[in-house]
Design a protein around this motif. Structure first.
Motif, short mmCIF file in Angstrom:
data_model
loop_
_atom_site.label_atom_id
_atom_site.label_comp_id
_atom_site.label_asym_id
_atom_site.label_seq_id
_atom_site.Cartn_x
_atom_site.Cartn_y
_atom_site.Cartn_z
N UNK A 36 0.83 -1.20 0.00
CA UNK A 36 0.00 0.00 0.00
C UNK A 36 0.87 1.25 0.00
N UNK A 37 0.35 2.35 -0.57
CA UNK A 37 1.12 3.60 -0.59
C UNK A 37 1.21 4.23 0.81
N UNK A 45 -1.23 8.82 -5.57
CA UNK A 45 -0.77 7.87 -4.56
C UNK A 45 0.74 8.00 -4.49
N UNK A 46 1.30 7.95 -3.28
CA UNK A 46 2.75 8.12 -3.13
C UNK A 46 3.32 7.02 -2.26
N UNK A 47 4.40 6.42 -2.76
CA UNK A 47 5.19 5.46 -2.01
C UNK A 47 6.56 6.08 -1.77
N UNK A 48 7.12 5.91 -0.58
CA UNK A 48 8.47 6.38 -0.29
C UNK A 48 9.39 5.18 -0.08
N UNK A 49 10.62 5.31 -0.57
CA UNK A 49 11.64 4.28 -0.37
C UNK A 49 11.10 2.90 -0.72
N UNK A 50 10.51 2.78 -1.88
CA UNK A 50 9.97 1.50 -2.33
C UNK A 50 10.91 0.89 -3.37
N UNK A 51 11.49 -0.24 -3.00
CA UNK A 51 12.44 -0.89 -3.90
C UNK A 51 13.62 0.03 -4.15
N UNK A 55 11.12 7.60 -4.32
CA UNK A 55 9.67 7.70 -4.22
C UNK A 55 9.05 7.31 -5.54
N UNK A 56 7.80 6.93 -5.47
CA UNK A 56 6.97 6.67 -6.65
C UNK A 56 5.68 7.46 -6.45
N UNK A 57 5.29 8.21 -7.48
CA UNK A 57 4.04 8.96 -7.43
C UNK A 57 3.19 8.52 -8.62
N UNK A 58 2.01 8.04 -8.31
CA UNK A 58 1.06 7.66 -9.35
C UNK A 58 -0.01 8.75 -9.41
N UNK A 59 -0.13 9.36 -10.58
CA UNK A 59 -1.08 10.45 -10.79
C UNK A 59 -2.39 9.92 -11.37
N UNK A 60 -3.49 10.47 -10.88
CA UNK A 60 -4.80 10.11 -11.41
C UNK A 60 -4.90 10.56 -12.87
#
Length: 190
Positions: A36-37, A45-51, A55-60
């Motif tokens: 989960x983000x 949606x934002x993930x931090x320090x994932x893999x 960061x990863x940001x998924x935009x609508x």
């Protein structure tokens, strides 16, 4: 929400209920890989320090992009990576979805999914390392992308092909506002 906590899955699904199908599908793929983000809003949606990602940001709402074929960019993923300012033009000529943030010491790619982001950043690294020219990288991107779309798993789309730096990549630049310049400005104003 804190960087070390995640949004409950049911809350993420509530957000995704109002999203278009394509970014929703990307969200589910990213959640399958990274969980989960850390943050969820109506627009991202934002993930931090994932893999490997800072960061990863998924935009609508995505951005239509024609290189190497028509698609929509929804997913931005960043790494720590210092880029010599003299090389910014090379990256801009390579792919407009590759972004340098000099002060933060970041290099990011925004595409329709993680494999394409790996591809863009691996080729950006090849350019910066002097292993490929911009033209060679664009040609390689097109050929690798075609193999991926045909069902292949080229190495360039499976992960980063280079080691991430272990030191701080931020560039605070240089201080140019001296006391002398401040005093001169104050003198001109008054």
């Amino acid at each position: 929400m804190a960087r070390d906590t995640t949004v409950p899955r049911d809350q993420v699904e509530d957000v995704l209920d109002d999203w278009p199908d394509d970014p929703t599908a990307v969200a589910h793929t990213v959640m399958e890989t990274y969980g989960a983000p850390n943050e969820a809003t109506e627009s991202r949606l934002i993930w931090f320090d994932n893999g490997p990602w800072k960061y990863s940001i998924l935009y609508r709402e995505g951005v239509s992009h024609e290189f190497p074929a028509q698609h929509t960019d929804y997913l931005e993923q960043a790494i720590d990576y210092a880029v010599d300012p003299d090389r910014y033009d090379d990256l801009g000529q390579f792919d407009g979805s590759v972004t340098v943030r000099r002060t933060r010491g970041e290099l990011s790619a925004e595409c329709h999914g993680e494999p394409a982001n790996f591809l863009a950043l691996n080729l950006a690294h090849d350019i910066l390392a002097g292993e490929k020219t911009v033209g060679e990288a664009r040609k390689a991107y097109t050929e690798i992308y075609a193999r991926k779309e045909a069902g292949g798993r080229p190495e360039y789309v499976q992960g980063l092909k280079f080691d991430l730096p272990e030191t701080d990549q931020r560039d605070p630049d240089e201080k140019t506002l001296t006391e002398e310049i401040k005093q001169e400005a104050e003198h001109q104003v008054h």
